[in-house]
Design a protein around this motif. Structure first.
Motif, PDB file in Angstrom:
ATOM      1  N   VAL A 186       0.840  -1.319   0.158  1.00 33.04           N
ATOM      2  CA  VAL A 186       0.190  -0.030   0.063  1.00 33.04           C
ATOM      3  C   VAL A 186       0.707   1.276  -0.081  1.00 33.04           C
ATOM      4  O   VAL A 186       0.528   2.207  -0.731  1.00 33.04           O
ATOM      5  CB  VAL A 186      -1.163   0.007   1.227  1.00 33.04           C
TER       6      VAL A 186
ATOM      7  N   ASN B 152       1.615   2.161  -3.458  1.00 32.13           N
ATOM      8  CA  ASN B 152       0.445   2.403  -4.025  1.00 32.13           C
ATOM      9  C   ASN B 152       0.368   1.020  -4.925  1.00 32.13           C
ATOM     10  O   ASN B 152      -0.322   0.812  -6.203  1.00 32.13           O
ATOM     11  CB  ASN B 152       0.702   3.438  -5.288  1.00 32.13           C
ATOM     12  N   ASP B 153       0.573  -0.257  -4.382  1.00 35.41           N
ATOM     13  CA  ASP B 153       0.275  -1.658  -4.801  1.00 35.41           C
ATOM     14  C   ASP B 153      -0.659  -2.048  -4.094  1.00 35.41           C
ATOM     15  O   ASP B 153      -0.404  -2.841  -3.071  1.00 35.41           O
ATOM     16  CB  ASP B 153       1.627  -2.464  -4.903  1.00 35.41           C
ATOM     17  N   PHE B 154      -1.887  -2.046  -4.316  1.00 32.75           N
ATOM     18  CA  PHE B 154      -3.065  -2.493  -3.617  1.00 32.75           C
ATOM     19  C   PHE B 154      -3.429  -4.087  -3.695  1.00 32.75           C
ATOM     20  O   PHE B 154      -4.498  -4.394  -3.221  1.00 32.75           O
ATOM     21  CB  PHE B 154      -4.206  -1.548  -3.832  1.00 32.75           C
ATOM     22  N   ARG B 155      -2.694  -4.744  -4.452  1.00 32.44           N
ATOM     23  CA  ARG B 155      -3.153  -6.066  -4.747  1.00 32.44           C
ATOM     24  C   ARG B 155      -3.322  -6.930  -3.686  1.00 32.44           C
ATOM     25  O   ARG B 155      -4.614  -7.365  -3.486  1.00 32.44           O
ATOM     26  CB  ARG B 155      -2.127  -6.762  -5.822  1.00 32.44           C
TER      27      ARG B 155
ATOM     28  N   ALA C 278      -3.596  -5.985  -0.409  1.00 30.69           N
ATOM     29  CA  ALA C 278      -4.456  -5.436   0.609  1.00 30.69           C
ATOM     30  C   ALA C 278      -5.954  -5.686  -0.021  1.00 30.69           C
ATOM     31  O   ALA C 278      -6.845  -6.051   0.614  1.00 30.69           O
ATOM     32  CB  ALA C 278      -4.580  -3.765   0.324  1.00 30.69           C
ATOM     33  N   LEU C 279      -6.280  -5.769  -1.156  1.00 25.15           N
ATOM     34  CA  LEU C 279      -7.420  -6.188  -1.948  1.00 25.15           C
ATOM     35  C   LEU C 279      -7.826  -7.571  -1.647  1.00 25.15           C
ATOM     36  O   LEU C 279      -9.050  -7.898  -1.435  1.00 25.15           O
ATOM     37  CB  LEU C 279      -7.666  -5.753  -3.395  1.00 25.15           C
TER      38      LEU C 279
ATOM     39  N   ARG D  40     -10.765  -0.907   1.382  1.00 20.76           N
ATOM     40  CA  ARG D  40     -10.833  -0.741  -0.056  1.00 20.76           C
ATOM     41  C   ARG D  40     -11.338   0.755  -0.460  1.00 20.76           C
ATOM     42  O   ARG D  40     -10.932   1.115  -1.565  1.00 20.76           O
ATOM     43  CB  ARG D  40     -11.933  -1.803  -0.314  1.00 20.76           C
TER      44      ARG D  40
ATOM     45  N   ILE E  42      -8.270   3.584   1.399  1.00 20.62           N
ATOM     46  CA  ILE E  42      -7.115   3.501   1.111  1.00 20.62           C
ATOM     47  C   ILE E  42      -6.562   2.702  -0.190  1.00 20.62           C
ATOM     48  O   ILE E  42      -5.717   3.244  -0.567  1.00 20.62           O
ATOM     49  CB  ILE E  42      -6.690   1.904   2.184  1.00 20.62           C
ATOM     50  N   CYS E  43      -7.553   1.940  -0.861  1.00 23.97           N
ATOM     51  CA  CYS E  43      -7.424   1.319  -2.161  1.00 23.97           C
ATOM     52  C   CYS E  43      -8.026   2.136  -3.290  1.00 23.97           C
ATOM     53  O   CYS E  43      -7.788   1.595  -4.336  1.00 23.97           O
ATOM     54  CB  CYS E  43      -7.526  -0.098  -2.012  1.00 23.97           C
ATOM     55  N   GLU E  44      -8.590   2.804  -2.806  1.00 21.26           N
ATOM     56  CA  GLU E  44      -9.217   3.929  -3.783  1.00 21.26           C
ATOM     57  C   GLU E  44     -10.242   3.270  -4.702  1.00 21.26           C
ATOM     58  O   GLU E  44     -10.099   3.536  -5.953  1.00 21.26           O
ATOM     59  CB  GLU E  44      -8.249   4.670  -4.768  1.00 21.26           C
ATOM     60  N   GLN E  45     -11.100   2.198  -3.989  1.00 26.24           N
ATOM     61  CA  GLN E  45     -12.021   1.342  -4.794  1.00 26.24           C
ATOM     62  C   GLN E  45     -13.321   2.079  -4.838  1.00 26.24           C
ATOM     63  O   GLN E  45     -13.695   2.622  -4.057  1.00 26.24           O
ATOM     64  CB  GLN E  45     -12.016  -0.054  -4.427  1.00 26.24           C
TER      65      GLN E  45
END
Length: 494
Positions: free
Chosen positions: A42, A45-48, A50-51, A65, A68-71
């Motif tokens: 995170v 900026n690698d959210f894989r 975390a998702l 999500r 933090i992960c901008e989803q």
């Protein structure tokens, strides 16, 4: 919280705090949920990961999500995560916004420190192609963290945050100041700050106006500012970075205002940019800001950028990734004013009430031991010690070499073996200063074990090196004062 509206109603702020607390949406809670690898991702900026860790979309997972992960997440899941805050109020306050067939973050809701939250605008990187609002409110960036770390954290009665933005500096001030005042030119920023304060259970006086204008005639024990310090022709497009002043005038303006803002013994610290002009000494130029203020001043330059890199940085910062005309105009201004580089650093001022203020402007780009604020406080303390001692006072004192002090030597092999070319004292901790010294100074520092006065030390050195003792004492005064100021040697209390 004064007359400034918040982004949410008071009841809405309470409801949001409950939702975040119940979900465990804190810095520690998120790290525990995601694990070390995903948390590290995170930060890049690698959210894989975390998702993957939040696929069940429980309240904490959904908040991670979205914020933090901008989803974009289903409305029902977001509503459940924010409850008891109503979805209608969250939408009206801009906390979330509709996007496609779901909801996404409308504001940056960042868990901070152990159990704080900071509300700010969504950064440009999260909304590619969408220009920032003219009154964009920044979150916690690199400059913010620099000032947080550099601030002297001692208990005070009153503290002032000039240009508070989202209120991050004021949050920290609230931990060691009995009363906190914060100002900003932007009414929008004050709404964010009011919400941040209420969300974290703090109460600040919030005033609208340009820099020091809202507090004219008032004095504070501690003043901090992360002002709109960007250097340029004075064009204002975004209030968080553009002051409307030409060049680096805002740094000089804050310096001039400092004597009227500070109580006796008060401290002011702010971030600044300054120009390096061809043919001029940048340090002398910046030192001129403090002439006539009567304040002790310590300016440390942490970074230097060339004009092209500087312009590209700030255009990208507001989402203008391709604006050749704006870039050309900015660079032309630098050329016209013979600006060859732009420095960035920290200004620390203190109203010590002495007729002989100390002004130091220096480069300090090495990695330093945090928090820097402790080092700043120590520097001012050493100035107090030195100020009341003339040469005789320095000679009468006893000194001890700093803990862990190192000696580094450079030598060249010759016909008669190694010949020492250069000897350098190095501080492995703190500000990590280095200082080239000669054999006499090396002997002086080496003998500083706290037992003998400096005068007695010099008497022994005079005999060993066949130098008149008084001549050595006269030369040693300024050298010892410098070594004390830098912390290479420390006075031993009587």
């Amino acid at each position: 919280m004064d007359e400034h509206d918040m982004l949410l109603s008071p009841a809405g702020v309470d409801a949001l705090r409950t939702a975040l607390t119940d979900a465990g949406y804190t810095a520690n809670g998120i790290a525990s949920r995601l694990g070390a690898a995903a948390t590290s991702g995170v930060a890049r900026n690698d959210f894989r990961a975390a998702l993957r860790a939040t696929e069940d979309r429980d309240p904490l997972g959904t908040l991670i999500r979205v914020f933090i992960c901008e989803q974009t997440e289903p409305e029902a899941a977001v509503a459940a995560a924010l409850a008891p805050l109503s979805l209608d109020e969250a939408l009206a306050g801009g906390l979330v916004e509709r996007h496609g067939d779901g909801l996404r973050m409308g504001l940056d809701l960042e868990p901070y420190a152990d159990d704080w939250w900071v509300l700010a605008d969504v950064p440009a990187s999260a909304r590619p192609g969408r220009p920032l609002h003219a009154e964009h409110v920044l979150g916690i960036g690199g400059a913010t963290q620099t000032l947080i770390g550099a601030t002297v954290r001692q208990p005070v009665e009153t503290a002032l945050d000039l240009g508070t933005g989202s209120g991050v500096q004021a949050l920290h001030l609230g931990t060691h100041a009995r009363r906190v005042t914060a100002t900003d030119l932007s009414e929008r920023a004050l709404r964010f700050a009011a919400t941040t304060a209420a969300l974290n259970g703090q109460d600040w006086e919030l005033l609208r106006g340009d820099l020091v204008a809202p507090v004219a005639g008032r004095r504070f024990d501690l003043v901090v500012s992360n002002p709109p310090f960007v250097v340029g022709p004075g064009t204002t497009t975004h209030v968080y970075r553009d002051s409307g002043r030409v060049g680096d005038a805002i740094g000089a303006e804050l310096a001039a205002a400092a004597p009227g803002l500070l109580t006796e013994g008060g401290t002011m610290q702010y971030l600044a940019n300054w120009v390096h002009v061809t043919g001029e000494d940048w340090g002398e130029r910046v030192a001129g800001w403090f002439a006539g203020t009567g304040l002790d001043a310590w300016v440390i330059q942490r970074e230097v950028a060339d004009p092209m890199a500087y312009v590209n940085l700030w255009l990208t910062d507001v989402g203008h990734t391709a604006d050749p005309h704006r870039a050309a105009a900015w660079l032309d201004w630098f050329d016209a004013h013979k600006v060859e580089a732009i420095g960035f650093g920290i200004v620390s001022l203190r109203r010590a009430g002495h007729a002989d203020p100390v002004v130091r402007v220096e480069d300090l780009r090495q990695r330093v031991e945090v928090p820097l604020g402790d080092r700043v406080a120590g520097w001012f303390d050493r100035q107090d010690w030195l100020r009341v001692r003339d040469t005789e006072g320095l000679l009468a004192a006893r000194y001890r070499a700093a803990d862990g002090l190192q000696l580094r030597q450079e030598a060249t092999m010759g016909d008669e073996g190694w010949a020492v070319d250069r000897q350098v004292l190095a501080m492995p901790r703190g500000l990590r200063w280095t200082e080239e010294i000669d054999p006499l100074v090396l002997a002086l520092v080496g003998g500083a074990d706290g037992r003998l006065s400096l005068r007695d030390q010099l008497a022994l050195l005079a005999v060993a090196h066949d130098v008149p003792a008084e001549e050595l004492a006269e030369a040693a005064g300024p050298i010892v004062a410098h070594l004390v100021e830098r912390g290479f040697i420390e006075p031993v209390a009587d």
